[in-house]
Design a protein around this motif. Structure first.
Motif, PDB file in Angstrom:
ATOM      1  N   CYS A   1      57.106  70.405  25.184  1.00 60.25           N
ATOM      2  CA  CYS A   1      57.286  69.394  24.247  1.00 60.25           C
ATOM      3  C   CYS A   1      56.322  68.182  24.041  1.00 60.25           C
ATOM      4  N   SER A   2      56.454  67.507  23.042  1.00 60.94           N
ATOM      5  CA  SER A   2      55.616  66.343  22.849  1.00 60.94           C
ATOM      6  C   SER A   2      56.262  65.115  23.760  1.00 60.94           C
TER       7      SER A   2
ATOM      8  N   ILE B   1      60.123  72.268  22.106  1.00 60.89           N
ATOM      9  CA  ILE B   1      60.857  71.361  21.157  1.00 60.89           C
ATOM     10  C   ILE B   1      59.519  71.044  20.198  1.00 60.89           C
ATOM     11  N   ARG B   2      60.097  71.477  18.820  1.00 60.85           N
ATOM     12  CA  ARG B   2      59.386  71.245  17.676  1.00 60.85           C
ATOM     13  C   ARG B   2      60.287  70.683  16.653  1.00 60.85           C
ATOM     14  N   LEU B   3      59.449  70.334  15.580  1.00 60.22           N
ATOM     15  CA  LEU B   3      60.336  70.006  14.115  1.00 60.22           C
ATOM     16  C   LEU B   3      60.963  71.363  13.777  1.00 60.22           C
TER      17      LEU B   3
ATOM     18  N   ILE C   1      68.403  68.471  18.296  1.00 57.66           N
ATOM     19  CA  ILE C   1      68.425  67.384  19.223  1.00 57.66           C
ATOM     20  C   ILE C   1      68.065  65.990  18.802  1.00 57.66           C
ATOM     21  N   SER C   2      67.896  65.807  17.481  1.00 59.02           N
ATOM     22  CA  SER C   2      67.721  64.750  16.956  1.00 59.02           C
ATOM     23  C   SER C   2      68.008  64.573  15.373  1.00 59.02           C
TER      24      SER C   2
ATOM     25  N   TYR D   1      63.946  75.120  20.918  1.00 55.95           N
ATOM     26  CA  TYR D   1      64.283  76.383  20.213  1.00 55.95           C
ATOM     27  C   TYR D   1      63.657  77.319  21.560  1.00 55.95           C
ATOM     28  N   PHE D   2      64.522  78.711  21.772  1.00 56.13           N
ATOM     29  CA  PHE D   2      64.250  79.499  22.698  1.00 56.13           C
ATOM     30  C   PHE D   2      64.470  81.002  22.022  1.00 56.13           C
TER      31      PHE D   2
END
Length: 297
Positions: A100-101, A145-147, A160-161, A275-276
């Motif tokens: 993730c970032s 984790i991405r957009l 998640i956001s 994501y997975f």
């Protein structure tokens, strides 16, 4: 298939994935020479070369690629099923690896980490900061984790956001030297902290929108980062402007370290998603993590 042959195939997969005998040997906890002997013996039994070796690197041959594609998912499935036996334990346990970032960690993981780790003392989280769109399957991460807009359709995605936008910010001292831009087109006259997501990738062009028109601006500056946190700090230090997540900049704006400009031009993006890959059975530890970070707004 004997145990030795199974171990030989696992050894081949380790070398093929790491593309290094040294790294693969370290992961398998054996010596590089023993691993090399195992691979040579496997190739002799199969009668085909699986790995192309040079003085600098190791890569699968055509036959090796074919074998890797066919058996890797099987071994991964075995590992997943063994891990799923953790359901028989009273408490979820195991290691969860997520790429993730750093802003995703700061804004959406950090607020839940203390409680999550306290509630699940047998779970270890490995968070790998990377803006380079890592392939989580190839790199053997449990999730990324991405957009939402950047996630492949063949992945499961959990928000998640909320949706969010970027903010153009600069310090009061900087704006004393350089008048604040009124439109994004004026950014070319300013010093900007840029982002390069991958070492070999291009510099991110700042995206804007107004009155239904979307466009981007290539900004110039003496600093290039692959972390928005450092870009934000450079703006706070008066070096130039930065384009960073609004929520990340909010505390800096509130205490006067930076001021926001061009707010009316900054569009919203889809929120971050965990994501997975589709999996037959997620481990109890991973299910607990997904539940902890899920957006409930």
């Amino acid at each position: 298939m004997t145990k030795m042959k199974v171990n030989d195939l696992q050894a081949f997969l380790a070398v093929a994935r790491e593309q290094s005998f040294t790294k693969a040997a370290a992961r398998l906890d054996i010596t590089p020479s023993a691993l090399s002997h195992t691979i040579r013996a496997l190739e002799e039994r199969l009668g085909v070369r699986l790995l192309a070796r040079t003085t600098r690197n190791v890569a699968p041959t055509e036959a090796g690629e074919r074998l890797m594609r066919s058996i890797a998912p099987l071994f991964d499935q075995i590992a997943a099923e063994v891990e799923a036996l953790g359901e028989l334990r009273e408490k979820p346990a195991g290691t969860i690896r997520v790429t993730c970032s750093d802003d995703a960690i700061e804004l959406y993981l950090r607020p839940v980490l203390a409680t999550f780790l306290k509630d699940y003392p047998d779970i270890t989280l490995e968070l790998f900061v990377d803006y380079g769109f890592t392939n989580i399957v190839e790199e053997r991460f449990d999730a990324g984790i991405r957009l939402g807009e950047a996630i492949s359709k063949d992945m499961i995605a959990v928000r998640i956001s909320p949706d969010w936008r970027l903010s153009v910010v600069g310090s009061p001292a900087y704006f004393e030297r350089c008048p604040p831009p009124v439109t994004p087109y004026e950014l070319t006259n300013h010093s900007c902290a840029n982002m390069r997501h991958r070492p070999a990738g291009s510099i991110y062009a700042w995206e804007f929108a107004k009155d239904g028109k979307e466009f981007s601006v290539k900004c110039e500056g003496q600093l290039v980062f692959n972390s928005v946190i450092h870009a934000l700090n450079s703006a706070a230090d008066g070096i130039g402007l930065a384009y960073v997540p609004e929520a990340l900049a909010a505390p800096y704006i509130a205490d006067g370290r930076v001021k926001e400009v061009l707010a009316d031009w900054c569009p919203y993006f889809q929120g971050f998603h965990l994501y997975f890959p589709h999996r037959r059975q997620a481990s109890p530890a991973f299910s607990a993590f997904v539940d902890a970070v899920r957006y409930r707004g």
